[in-house]
Design an enzyme around this catalytic site. Structure first.
Site, short mmCIF file in Angstrom:
data_model
loop_
_atom_site.label_atom_id
_atom_site.label_comp_id
_atom_site.label_asym_id
_atom_site.label_seq_id
_atom_site.Cartn_x
_atom_site.Cartn_y
_atom_site.Cartn_z
N ARG A 54 40.33 73.89 33.25
CA ARG A 54 40.10 72.45 33.36
C ARG A 54 41.27 71.67 33.91
NH1 ARG A 54 36.80 74.60 30.06
NH2 ARG A 54 38.66 75.81 29.59
N THR A 55 42.46 71.89 33.36
CA THR A 55 43.58 71.01 33.72
C THR A 55 43.92 71.17 35.20
OG1 THR A 55 44.37 71.31 31.48
CG2 THR A 55 45.88 70.27 33.02
N LYS A 84 60.19 87.89 40.72
CA LYS A 84 61.61 88.15 41.04
C LYS A 84 62.58 87.48 40.06
CE LYS A 84 60.19 88.14 45.85
NZ LYS A 84 60.11 87.29 47.05
N ARG A 105 52.40 73.54 34.12
CA ARG A 105 52.05 74.10 32.80
C ARG A 105 52.93 75.32 32.58
NH1 ARG A 105 46.17 75.39 30.39
NH2 ARG A 105 46.30 73.14 30.13
N HIS A 133 50.47 68.11 25.39
CA HIS A 133 49.54 68.15 26.52
C HIS A 133 49.12 66.69 26.76
CE1 HIS A 133 46.66 69.39 29.36
NE2 HIS A 133 46.01 70.33 28.69
#
Ligand code: CP
Length: 304
Positions: A54-55, A84, A105, A133
């Site tokens: 969703r986000t 890396k 995120r 959030h």
């Protein structure tokens, strides 16, 4: 630069800031289909070091609907940070050469704040560890305001995993800007962080805590259910012991008032029985749409 620079924590927003975002979201919804190309020529980078449906997709949808462009990664293993060992600071200082705003995120608490310290372009926190959030909290508030017509005066139950659930941390802080009553309902081992309860109480909010889901759903305006956050448990046997303890089924819905709305940030993994989905109380898929609208408002206020 727009009304806001970064959006890292709900702690950084006043009630006036939040009200402005909600009103801008309402304006975006009113303009549905007539958004023009407000952010034409602007580029948003999505850096997702943790899974998301969703986000990430709603931020991308919001930017595309406003005429902007998107780039980024949805899987850290295909980036130089994963493959890396590049640092977050170097990743951010690189990506800002390609984009006008960074949406991030990350599994670590504090990660979005660190990214913002190294970036010159705005940074939006799309979920930082178990901490916060903030854009989810804003879309949750927009959903409550739209569906109930107000936020002040409501009784709201936050239910489920209040310890590891970052959405309820941000929402709890945001609700403390309003005149609400809050019920916190969770298994005893997953109670809300004491610091957030203190913040609410210092703001003058009436807060009650319970481990009874029935108590949480009875005679309230909003039931905000959350998933038990399996991925954040240090010991998986603890998760197995409580994963099925908090479930909304038709039996709980029958205890609710007709006008009680059920919200959930999603994804769900069993804490709301799908039998509940067709009831008039269930509003969690409508809430998903509000996510696009609210993120359009946020991008506009930051970039326009
Ligand atoms: N609500 C939410 O953050 O969903 P995603 O994890 O799918 O982005």
């Amino acid at each position: 630069m727009g009304r806001f620079h970064n959006l890292i924590s709900i702690h950084d927003l006043t009630r006036e800031d939040i009200d402005l975002i909600l009103k801008t979201a309402a304006e975006m919804e009113r303009l549905t289909g007539q958004w023009g190309r407000l952010l034409q020529g602007r580029i948003m980078a999505c850096l997702f070091f943790e899974p998301s449906t969703r986000t990430r997709l709603s931020f991308e949808s919001a930017m595309l609907r406003l005429g902007g462009n998107v780039l980024g990664f949805a899987d850290v293993s295909v980036s130089s940070a994963g493959g890396k060992g590049e640092t977050l600071a170097d990743t951010v200082r690189t990506v800002e050469q390609y984009a006008d705003v960074i949406v991030i995120r990350h599994p670590l608490d504090g990660s979005a704040r660190v990214a913002a310290e190294f970036a010159t372009v705005p940074v939006i926190n799309a979920g930082s560890g178990a901490e916060e959030h903030p854009t989810q909290a804003l879309l949750d508030l927009y959903s409550i305001w739209k569906l109930k017509g107000r936020i002040d005066g409501l009784t709201i139950s936050l239910c489920g995993d209040l310890k590891y659930g970052r959405t309820v941390h941000s929402l709890g802080i945001a609700l403390s800007r309003y005149d609400v009553r809050i019920r916190l309902a969770s298994p005893p081992t997953l109670r809300m962080k004491p610091t957030i309860v203190q913040d609410m109480e210092q703001a003058g909010i009436e807060v009650t805590q319970t481990d009874s889901l029935i108590e949480a759903v009875t005679d309230v305006d909003v039931v905000y259910m959350t998933r038990i956050q399996k991925e954040r448990f240090p010991d998986i046997t603890e998760y197995d012991k409580i994963k099925d303890k908090f479930r909304i089924t038709m039996s709980e819905v029958k205890r609710m008032r007709d006008d009680t709305i059920i919200l959930h940030p999603l994804p769900r993994v069993g804490e709301i029985d799908p039998e509940v989905d067709p009831t008039p109380n269930a509003k969690y898929f409508e809430q998903v749409y509000n996510g696009v609208i609210t993120r359009m408002a946020i991008l506009r206020l930051i970039l326009e």
